[in-house]
Write a protein that holds these residues in place. Sequence first.
Motif, PDB file in Angstrom:
ATOM      1  N   TYR A  92       0.821  -1.215   0.000  1.00  0.00           N
ATOM      2  CA  TYR A  92       0.000   0.000   0.000  1.00  0.00           C
ATOM      3  C   TYR A  92       0.854   1.263   0.000  1.00  0.00           C
ATOM      4  N   SER A  93       2.036   1.190   0.609  1.00  0.00           N
ATOM      5  CA  SER A  93       2.892   2.382   0.644  1.00  0.00           C
ATOM      6  C   SER A  93       3.507   2.686  -0.718  1.00  0.00           C
ATOM      7  N   GLN A  97       2.035   1.906  -3.659  1.00  0.00           N
ATOM      8  CA  GLN A  97       1.040   1.827  -4.723  1.00  0.00           C
ATOM      9  C   GLN A  97       1.049   3.016  -5.678  1.00  0.00           C
ATOM     10  N   ASP A  98       1.282   4.221  -5.151  1.00  0.00           N
ATOM     11  CA  ASP A  98       1.247   5.361  -6.088  1.00  0.00           C
ATOM     12  C   ASP A  98       2.418   5.315  -7.077  1.00  0.00           C
ATOM     13  N   LEU A  99       3.508   4.675  -6.721  1.00  0.00           N
ATOM     14  CA  LEU A  99       4.601   4.529  -7.704  1.00  0.00           C
ATOM     15  C   LEU A  99       4.165   3.611  -8.852  1.00  0.00           C
ATOM     16  N   ASP A 100       3.377   2.618  -8.512  1.00  0.00           N
ATOM     17  CA  ASP A 100       2.820   1.720  -9.543  1.00  0.00           C
ATOM     18  C   ASP A 100       1.811   2.501 -10.403  1.00  0.00           C
ATOM     19  N   ASN A 101       0.938   3.261  -9.745  1.00  0.00           N
ATOM     20  CA  ASN A 101      -0.052   4.053 -10.490  1.00  0.00           C
ATOM     21  C   ASN A 101       0.628   4.996 -11.477  1.00  0.00           C
ATOM     22  N   ASN A 102       1.794   5.522 -11.072  1.00  0.00           N
ATOM     23  CA  ASN A 102       2.520   6.456 -11.945  1.00  0.00           C
ATOM     24  C   ASN A 102       3.495   5.745 -12.876  1.00  0.00           C
ATOM     25  N   LYS A 103       3.382   4.415 -12.939  1.00  0.00           N
ATOM     26  CA  LYS A 103       4.188   3.587 -13.846  1.00  0.00           C
ATOM     27  C   LYS A 103       5.700   3.698 -13.608  1.00  0.00           C
ATOM     28  N   LYS A 160      10.842   5.830  -2.561  1.00  0.00           N
ATOM     29  CA  LYS A 160      10.008   6.963  -3.024  1.00  0.00           C
ATOM     30  C   LYS A 160      10.868   8.180  -3.376  1.00  0.00           C
ATOM     31  N   LYS A 183      11.196   9.943  -7.112  1.00  0.00           N
ATOM     32  CA  LYS A 183      10.893  11.355  -7.357  1.00  0.00           C
ATOM     33  C   LYS A 183      11.919  12.000  -8.288  1.00  0.00           C
TER      34      LYS A 183
END
Length: 380
Positions: A270-271, A273-279, A375, A379
Amino acid sequence: MIPFNKPFIIGNELKYIEDAVKSGKISGDGIFTKKCQDFFQAKYSFPKVLLTTSCTDALEMAAILCDIKEGDEVIVPSYTFVSSANAFALRGAKIIFADSYSDNPNVDPESIEKLITPKTKAIVPVHYAGIACDMEKILNLAKMHNLFVIEDAAQAIDSYYTFSNGTKKALGSIGHFAAFSFHETKNIIAGEGGMLVINHPEYFERAEIIREKGTNRSAFFRGEVNKYGWVDIGSSFLPSEIIAAFLFAQLEHLDTIQEKRKQIWENYYYSLQDLDNNKLIKLPKIPNYATNNGHMFYIVCNSYEERSSLINHMKSKEIHPVFHYLSLNKSEYYLKNNDLFEMPNSDKFTDCLLRLPFYYELSAEEQYKIIDTIKEYAKN
Ligand SMILES: *Cc1c(COP(=O)(O)O)cnc(C)c1O
């Protein structure tokens, strides 16, 4: 430094080792071996379990039980540990490599199907990261062509597969045979250790004989025969009671270990996940038919170069992530006798998959340091 893996003690490991020594018997097949075997048979409905000194040994026993010999072909994923192939190569089989899915390191049954010939004798699905292969499809292929199925369940303790009719079975109970590992990098550990699961009664007796150097010593100790001797081929595949004692202490805390590992897995998932969403990376996918046993947490980077620089960045922050298998079809040993060919999905996981530190005692603080480091790197 946050290491990739750290062996742990959770309960009575040292006490049980002492008990075993004091009992006056530390060779194999004593009280602790029996306790471990009974535990697995009861908890996962395995018809018969034999502890071994490693998963590798259990695979070698399975290869003997299938009577694998020169001229036979055995289908093994290219993206796996050497033992999945070596156990069958030792018996003279020709190893035929199958590819992974594009979005999951597990073997793709469609890739298996294309490789089946009249010489094929067995299929070895490997439940990578403890996540089930599509066993219904693999079993159907095996039935249609009369093949053995040997599950390499080294990483798959306490994980399940659900058939399309809703039946849920523990991994290891589905093929003819299954091999598990208790190496210090797995969920439940004994230093080195493993077990063979035998799902069909017609192989029970021969399995005991192969494990006891080709003798019928197990039957002798049960009083079924009045002397024992050499009756088949075999080797010394049984672990000492010292190993079984350590293992049994871990088994008494299996649920606690599993709960903690699944928590760690979910926190990573879950931590990040946004890296996956942003490919920026890809996270593991768990198919609907499979469960997660918290064995491993991996990410898939977009390229070899990105993975290398992420590894360097993490190491500079004292974190030790580790990549995994090198496609076996490109291994030095295989290329001695075979031509080089591409296995696109297996090669992609070879180049891009990265495993994050994962062990029972990994603290929340350490986990957030790892997550934040990834993360922060993403970035930039
Ligand atoms: C760990 C592992 C093995 C080998 O297990 P040992 O107990 O070390 O022999 C085999 N196959 C897979 C997929 C593994 O992860």
